[in-house]
Design an enzyme around this catalytic site. Structure first.
Site, PDB file in Angstrom:
ATOM      1  CG  HIS A 199      -6.584   1.004  -0.756  1.00  0.00           C
ATOM      2  ND1 HIS A 199      -7.184   0.346  -1.810  1.00  0.00           N
ATOM      3  CD2 HIS A 199      -6.801   2.325  -0.956  1.00  0.00           C
ATOM      4  CE1 HIS A 199      -7.781   1.249  -2.574  1.00  0.00           C
ATOM      5  NE2 HIS A 199      -7.562   2.447  -2.087  1.00  0.00           N
ATOM      6  CD  GLU A 446     -11.959   6.238  -8.589  1.00  0.00           C
ATOM      7  OE1 GLU A 446     -10.814   6.039  -8.189  1.00  0.00           O
ATOM      8  OE2 GLU A 446     -12.932   6.329  -7.820  1.00  0.00           O
ATOM      9  CG  ASP A 470      -9.611   2.438  -8.494  1.00  0.00           C
ATOM     10  OD1 ASP A 470      -9.292   1.237  -8.415  1.00  0.00           O
ATOM     11  OD2 ASP A 470     -10.038   3.090  -7.527  1.00  0.00           O
ATOM     12  CB  CYS A 517      -6.385  12.589  -5.880  1.00  0.00           C
ATOM     13  SG  CYS A 517      -7.777  11.582  -6.398  1.00  0.00           S
TER      14      CYS A 517
HETATM   15  C1  PEP Z   1      -7.405   6.265  -7.225  1.00  0.00           C
HETATM   16  O1  PEP Z   1      -8.056   5.300  -7.591  1.00  0.00           O
HETATM   17  O2  PEP Z   1      -6.461   6.750  -7.885  1.00  0.00           O
HETATM   18  C2  PEP Z   1      -7.707   6.909  -5.938  1.00  0.00           C
HETATM   19  C3  PEP Z   1      -7.122   8.030  -5.574  1.00  0.00           C
HETATM   20  O3  PEP Z   1      -8.596   6.284  -5.112  1.00  0.00           O
HETATM   21  P1  PEP Z   1      -8.212   5.005  -4.229  1.00  0.00           P
HETATM   22  O4  PEP Z   1      -6.731   4.793  -4.345  1.00  0.00           O
HETATM   23  O5  PEP Z   1      -8.631   5.281  -2.830  1.00  0.00           O
HETATM   24  O6  PEP Z   1      -9.012   3.928  -4.875  1.00  0.00           O
HETATM   25 MG    MG Z   2      -9.900   4.854  -6.597  1.00  0.00          MG
END
Ligand code: PEP
Ligand code: MG
Length: 596
Positions: A199, A446, A470, A517
């Protein structure tokens, strides 16, 4: 002497500037730029903490038992001497005055400087005094944390009176700290740990500044104020570059500025392929304040609002319903009638609630955070918190089109529990007489278990959004935040591509909206592949929209569709995809230049 450090390229471009080291102290240190009007107060805070610690040492020495070893008294004298030394306190005050650091940050920055001087000492006795210095600083930090609280971050970026640009170097940066830095002056980031879709890397990309993570020893090799180049394309950090290298990189910096300018002209061009397919390009945001940048970049809505960032930097206090309602409503209003997809809280794994870095969380807090109580699992285990968030979301839906999205679902039981909570919340809202609106409900795909049982999800939800960050992590059993296995984190893995393709195809066949996403959606290297799978909706950081749009404008989805089965059944999908995409002699498939 110039040195080169290699890491993972996570956010493109070149940054050149002076290093600001954020030390990883044993005490949790807030890193905040203070308002210039508060500098004298902050220096006074520092000296007050110094006086408190000095008194503590005096009391400790006075109360030493008569039979205590003599060395103990001598040690306290050494600590007192270190505490009073201008090289510690005076220099820390200079960090506050010159760089506008809060006192905690100033002290830990100065500790870093002094610790290195100790490390370089020939004399073993003096070298060992570093541990004493660390203890003194730890006391100072504790005293600061007990006294007047650290100031809130300055809302406006600072520019330190025309100084050279600053780049941040740290062992690890917690996502919560990244939020503070989002409003700051840093022109680039380097961290020792982290993977491409950690993140920290995601927030760096959302800020559109060059970043290299997983650079192992970087925070040990780089010193405060070193001149460094961050090459976010190659994953390279150059410390103390020669004048020729510096000039070369300054040239590249100018080139990439020009390229950005060219791409920015695509902002208002509709995202339509050569064969007339309209592609939805949506934005990922972290805070309501990011919404104007999404509009500015030409997003046609928000495809992922990571609501967990509202839950960070608040000392563990959760935001109440009103505060959340206000934040969601602001995002909805800022998007001026375009849809806003808000994901319910995804706390856990490398997004701890407060201050802790992901490596601390990994090593100390939980055994296996990525497989632990995160996202919907946490929400279902804290039903009153979950319902508070759902109430705020449905109330925000009264002000514009809101879609609600649930992260990390894996089983039917979780779906049913989620729906029960939603039904209850709607009854509560009706009884309370508060205005609320309806919202489409979506599931994030995910976890491989969800992708493999997609019909269940299609039955219960209005739309799906594939979280590739994920999905890759869980399919390949690779911790996305762990730089030690980052080389194995492979979006091109056939298993990942097969799950992606089958999810997109099934959703389309069922007539349900599906988007991606995760970071793959914003990486132009995957645009054609995802289009070939039938994807028509992509959600990414606003800064990535123009590059992906450029790919869309040059694509022919009918041609692309014909390559998908060959790519996903290949042992080496990346090479197969590249060779199928490269124009063959006599083919009219050559890319057309659209942004020149
Ligand atoms: C993902 O896992 O691709 C996602 C968009 O969620 P995050 O990156 O916030 O876990
Ligand atoms: Mg995710």
């Amino acid at each position: 002497m110039s040195i080169q450090i290699f890491g993972l390229p996570v956010s493109r471009g070149v940054a050149i500037g002076r290093a600001v080291l954020v030390a990883s102290s044993r005490v949790d240190v807030p890193h905040v730029f203070i308002d210039p009007s508060r500098i004298d107060d902050e220096v006074a805070r520092l000296y007050a903490a110094r006086d408190t610690v000095a008194t503590e040492f005096d009391v400790l020495k006075r109360d030493l038992p008569a039979d205590a070893p003599q060395e103990l008294g001598a040690l306290l004298d050494v600590h007192q001497m270190l505490l009073q030394d201008e090289a510690l306190i005076g220099a820390s005050a200079d960090w506050i005055r010159q760089r506008h650091y809060n006192a905690e940050w100033a002290v830990s920055a100065q500790l870093e400087v002094l610790a290195r001087q100790f490390d370089e000492m020939e004399d073993a006795y003096l070298r060992e005094r570093k541990a004493d210095l660390e203890q003194v600083v730890e006391r100072l930090l504790r005293s600061l944390s007990k006294g007047v609280p650290s100031p809130m971050p300055d809302a406006e970026p600072r520019d330190f009176g025309g100084d050279e640009p600053l780049v941040l170097v740290a062992s690890d940066i917690a996502p919560a700290d990244m939020l503070n830095f989002k409003r700051s002056v840093f022109k680039g980031f380097v961290t020792d740990v982290g993977g491409k879709t950690s993140h920290t890397a995601i927030v760096a990309r959302s800020m559109d500044i060059p970043a290299v993570v997983g650079a192992r020893q970087a925070s040990g090799l780089i010193r405060q104020d070193d001149c460094i180049i961050i090459d976010g394309d190659a994953g390279l950090v150059i410390v103390d570059p020669s004048p020729i290298v510096l000039e070369e990189y300054r040239f590249r910096q100018r080139q990439s500025e020009l390229e950005r300018g060219r791409l920015a002209r695509l902002r208002h061009t509709p995202a339509v392929t050569l064969d007339g397919e309209r592609i939805e390009l949506l934005a990922n945001i972290e805070m309501p304040e990011d919404a104007p940048a999404a509009l500015e970049a030409g997003a046609v809505g928000v495809g992922l609002f990571r609501s967990e960032f509202l839950f960070m930097n608040r000392g563990g206090n959760l935001p109440d319903e009103e505060e959340q309602y206000d934040a969601y409503r602001r995002a909805v209003e800022a998007m001026k009638g375009l849809p806003v997809t808000i994901r319910t809280v995804d706390i856990g794994a490398d997004k701890p609630m407060d201050g802790m870095t992901s490596s601390e969380l990994r090593h100390e807090s939980v055994l296996n955070p990525a497989l632990g109580l995160r996202a919907i699992r946490w929400s279902l285990s804290e039903p009153s918190m979950f319902r508070r968030q759902l109430r705020a979301l449905y109330r925000a839906a009264h002000h514009g089109p809101v879609k609600i999205m649930i992260p990390m679902l894996a089983s039917q039981r979780e779906i049913v529990q989620t729906l029960e909570n939603i039904a209850l919340v709607k009854r509560q809202l009706t009884e309370s007489g508060k205005s609320f609106g309806d919202a489409e409900l979506g599931a994030m795909i995910e976890v491989p278990a969800a992708a493999l049982t997609l019909p269940i999800f299609l039955r219960y939800f209005d739309f799906l959004s594939i979280g590739t960050n994920d999905l890759i992590q869980y399919t390949l059993a690779i911790d996305r935040a762990d730089e030690a296995v980052a080389h194995l984190y492979d979006p091109w893995h056939p298993a990942v591509l097969q799950l992606l393709h089958s999810s997109i195809s099934q959703a389309r066949a069922a007539g349900k909206a599906v988007s991606v996403c995760g970071e793959m959606a914003g990486d132009p290297a995957f645009s054609e592949l995802l289009l070939s799978m039938g994807l028509r909706s992509f959600s990414m950081h606003p800064t990535q929209i123009a590059s992906v749009k450029q790919k869309v404008l040059r694509a022919d989805t009918r041609r692309l569709a014909s390559m998908v089965s060959e790519v996903i059944s290949s042992e080496d999908p990346e090479s197969t995809c590249l060779s199928l995409l490269s124009p063959q002699p006599g083919q009219a498939f050559a890319p057309r230049l659209v942004a020149s």
